[in-house]
Design an enzyme around this catalytic site. Structure first.
Site, PDB file in Angstrom:
ATOM      1  N   LYS A  82      42.563  49.900  34.587  1.00 13.98           N
ATOM      2  CA  LYS A  82      43.648  49.028  34.109  1.00 13.98           C
ATOM      3  C   LYS A  82      43.125  47.946  33.153  1.00 13.98           C
ATOM      4  O   LYS A  82      43.730  47.700  32.127  1.00 13.98           O
ATOM      5  CB  LYS A  82      44.351  48.340  35.295  1.00 13.98           C
ATOM      6  CG  LYS A  82      45.012  49.314  36.250  1.00 13.98           C
ATOM      7  CD  LYS A  82      45.870  48.599  37.291  1.00 13.98           C
ATOM      8  CE  LYS A  82      45.081  47.689  38.205  1.00 13.98           C
ATOM      9  NZ  LYS A  82      44.222  48.392  39.172  1.00 13.98           N
ATOM     10  N   ARG A  85      51.934  44.017  42.934  1.00 17.81           N
ATOM     11  CA  ARG A  85      51.082  44.808  43.806  1.00 17.81           C
ATOM     12  C   ARG A  85      51.718  45.072  45.166  1.00 17.81           C
ATOM     13  O   ARG A  85      51.123  45.729  46.003  1.00 17.81           O
ATOM     14  CB  ARG A  85      49.797  44.042  44.036  1.00 17.81           C
ATOM     15  CG  ARG A  85      48.521  44.770  43.630  1.00 17.81           C
ATOM     16  CD  ARG A  85      47.372  43.830  43.962  1.00 17.81           C
ATOM     17  NE  ARG A  85      46.093  44.414  43.744  1.00 17.81           N
ATOM     18  CZ  ARG A  85      45.382  44.282  42.638  1.00 17.81           C
ATOM     19  NH1 ARG A  85      45.867  43.646  41.607  1.00 17.81           N
ATOM     20  NH2 ARG A  85      44.176  44.816  42.561  1.00 17.81           N
ATOM     21  N   ARG A  88      30.327  49.993  38.736  1.00 18.86           N
ATOM     22  CA  ARG A  88      30.613  48.657  38.232  1.00 18.86           C
ATOM     23  C   ARG A  88      29.857  47.610  39.059  1.00 18.86           C
ATOM     24  O   ARG A  88      29.397  46.606  38.539  1.00 18.86           O
ATOM     25  CB  ARG A  88      32.124  48.385  38.295  1.00 18.86           C
ATOM     26  CG  ARG A  88      32.523  47.076  37.649  1.00 18.86           C
ATOM     27  CD  ARG A  88      34.018  46.964  37.496  1.00 18.86           C
ATOM     28  NE  ARG A  88      34.678  46.721  38.771  1.00 18.86           N
ATOM     29  CZ  ARG A  88      36.003  46.664  38.938  1.00 18.86           C
ATOM     30  NH1 ARG A  88      36.797  46.862  37.902  1.00 18.86           N
ATOM     31  NH2 ARG A  88      36.521  46.427  40.109  1.00 18.86           N
ATOM     32  N   ARG A 123      30.304  42.469  41.019  1.00 23.73           N
ATOM     33  CA  ARG A 123      31.512  41.841  41.561  1.00 23.73           C
ATOM     34  C   ARG A 123      31.467  41.887  43.087  1.00 23.73           C
ATOM     35  O   ARG A 123      31.152  42.931  43.656  1.00 23.73           O
ATOM     36  CB  ARG A 123      32.754  42.593  41.038  1.00 23.73           C
ATOM     37  CG  ARG A 123      33.672  41.709  40.235  1.00 23.73           C
ATOM     38  CD  ARG A 123      34.805  42.474  39.635  1.00 23.73           C
ATOM     39  NE  ARG A 123      35.836  42.847  40.615  1.00 23.73           N
ATOM     40  CZ  ARG A 123      37.036  43.283  40.284  1.00 23.73           C
ATOM     41  NH1 ARG A 123      37.351  43.417  39.008  1.00 23.73           N
ATOM     42  NH2 ARG A 123      37.901  43.610  41.204  1.00 23.73           N
ATOM     43  N   ARG A 163      40.074  47.794  49.900  1.00 28.21           N
ATOM     44  CA  ARG A 163      40.982  47.681  48.738  1.00 28.21           C
ATOM     45  C   ARG A 163      41.810  48.949  48.567  1.00 28.21           C
ATOM     46  O   ARG A 163      42.985  48.894  48.225  1.00 28.21           O
ATOM     47  CB  ARG A 163      40.166  47.397  47.464  1.00 28.21           C
ATOM     48  CG  ARG A 163      39.660  45.948  47.438  1.00 28.21           C
ATOM     49  CD  ARG A 163      38.514  45.769  46.473  1.00 28.21           C
ATOM     50  NE  ARG A 163      38.863  45.991  45.097  1.00 28.21           N
ATOM     51  CZ  ARG A 163      37.978  46.285  44.141  1.00 28.21           C
ATOM     52  NH1 ARG A 163      36.703  46.413  44.425  1.00 28.21           N
ATOM     53  NH2 ARG A 163      38.377  46.449  42.907  1.00 28.21           N
TER      54      ARG A 163
HETATM   55  P1  ADP Z   1      41.203  45.895  41.102  1.00 23.92           P
HETATM   56  O1  ADP Z   1      39.966  46.359  40.434  1.00 23.92           O
HETATM   57  O2  ADP Z   1      41.180  46.100  42.593  1.00 23.92           O
HETATM   58  O3  ADP Z   1      42.445  46.395  40.462  1.00 23.92           O
HETATM   59  P2  ADP Z   1      41.849  43.120  40.375  1.00 23.92           P
HETATM   60  O4  ADP Z   1      40.845  42.496  39.485  1.00 23.92           O
HETATM   61  O5  ADP Z   1      43.177  43.450  39.795  1.00 23.92           O
HETATM   62  O6  ADP Z   1      41.131  44.341  41.057  1.00 23.92           O
HETATM   63  O7  ADP Z   1      42.122  42.159  41.655  1.00 23.92           O
HETATM   64  C1  ADP Z   1      41.065  41.730  42.468  1.00 23.92           C
HETATM   65  C2  ADP Z   1      41.608  41.063  43.738  1.00 23.92           C
HETATM   66  O8  ADP Z   1      42.495  39.966  43.397  1.00 23.92           O
HETATM   67  C3  ADP Z   1      42.458  41.943  44.649  1.00 23.92           C
HETATM   68  O9  ADP Z   1      41.682  42.730  45.509  1.00 23.92           O
HETATM   69  C4  ADP Z   1      43.276  40.880  45.385  1.00 23.92           C
HETATM   70  O10 ADP Z   1      42.527  40.238  46.393  1.00 23.92           O
HETATM   71  C5  ADP Z   1      43.571  39.853  44.318  1.00 23.92           C
HETATM   72  N1  ADP Z   1      44.839  40.122  43.594  1.00 23.92           N
HETATM   73  C6  ADP Z   1      44.976  40.381  42.261  1.00 23.92           C
HETATM   74  N2  ADP Z   1      46.257  40.564  41.942  1.00 23.92           N
HETATM   75  C7  ADP Z   1      46.968  40.418  43.085  1.00 23.92           C
HETATM   76  C8  ADP Z   1      48.349  40.502  43.425  1.00 23.92           C
HETATM   77  N3  ADP Z   1      49.287  40.773  42.496  1.00 23.92           N
HETATM   78  N4  ADP Z   1      48.726  40.307  44.717  1.00 23.92           N
HETATM   79  C9  ADP Z   1      47.839  40.038  45.654  1.00 23.92           C
HETATM   80  N5  ADP Z   1      46.497  39.961  45.421  1.00 23.92           N
HETATM   81  C10 ADP Z   1      46.063  40.129  44.149  1.00 23.92           C
END
Ligand code: ADP
Length: 205
Positions: A13, A88, A127, A133, A144
């Protein structure tokens, strides 16, 4: 155009949002990036979300909805937005729908990136080696994925049921291959009539 880039952790994404920004002049709004920035500065919000993120848990809906409502109020979202990592949960999707409806807008396109789970885990572990990270360890990745299946996957059903334009995109292949597939879907959505009319037909009103 408000586009949502949807997909499990590791589906690409972030990478593809950056292309959407360039290819269609959309503002990239990534909740993950915003929360990581808060955590890095140690703001009260950052302190609240950091442990949740590190454990692979979602942060509370009301918190992230407030963050997004504030962000969507900025001037730079005028031409169009690609939302990355939001909504989400179904509750977040409903909050977004209400927010947009107040402004006479709606989600114009949901791009759903499809990648098999084995590939996702491999990408995330890769990654972890490159970027370190905190939420890319094997155990947190499992959590996750679990959160995604339980809470995030139903968001797609919410949008399908509402008659929104949902496009499934094969997320396997080179970054450029996926970029081309996404570009074709966005171009199609931009040239299609707005969905308001189909919604009215579906409602029978
Ligand atoms: P991913 O690689 O899992 O898509 P992101 O960078 O989008 O990771 O998000 C990392 C973390 O930030 C998630 O695991 C969550 O803890 C938090 N997070 C991000 N966006 C949301 C959301 N819309 N609702 C709840 N938690 C979120």
């Amino acid at each position: 155009m408000i586009a949502v880039l949807f997909g499990p952790p590791g589906s690409g994404k972030g990478t593809q949002s950056a292309f959407l920004r360039r290819d269609f002049d959309l503002t990239h709004v990534s909740t993950g990036d915003m929360l990581r920035a808060e955590a890095a500065t140690g703001s009260p919000l950052g302190l609240e979300v950091a442990p949740l993120m590190a454990a692979g848990k979602l942060v509370p809906d009301d918190l992230i909805v407030r963050v997004i409502a504030e962000r969507l109020g900025h001037d730079d979202v005028g031409t169009g937005v690609v939302l990355d990592g939001f909504p989400r949960t179904v509750a977040q999707a409903r909050a977004l729908d209400a927010m947009l409806e107040d402004r006479g807008q709606d989600v114009g396109l949901i791009l759903s990136l499809d990648v098999p789970v084995d590939d996702l885990v491999e990408r995330l572990l890769g990654r972890a080696r490159e970027q370190g990270r905190v939420d890319d360890t094997a155990e947190v990745i499992r959590e996750r994925m679990h959160e995604y299946q339980r809470k995030t996957a139903p968001v797609l059903d919410h949008y399908r049921a509402s008659g929104a334009r949902v496009a499934s995109v094969d997320g396997v292949g080179s970054v450029e291959d996926v970029r081309r597939r996404i570009r074709a879907e966005v171009a199609g959505a931009l040239s299609a009539p707005r969905r308001q009319s189909t919604r009215r037909v579906a409602d029978g009103s």
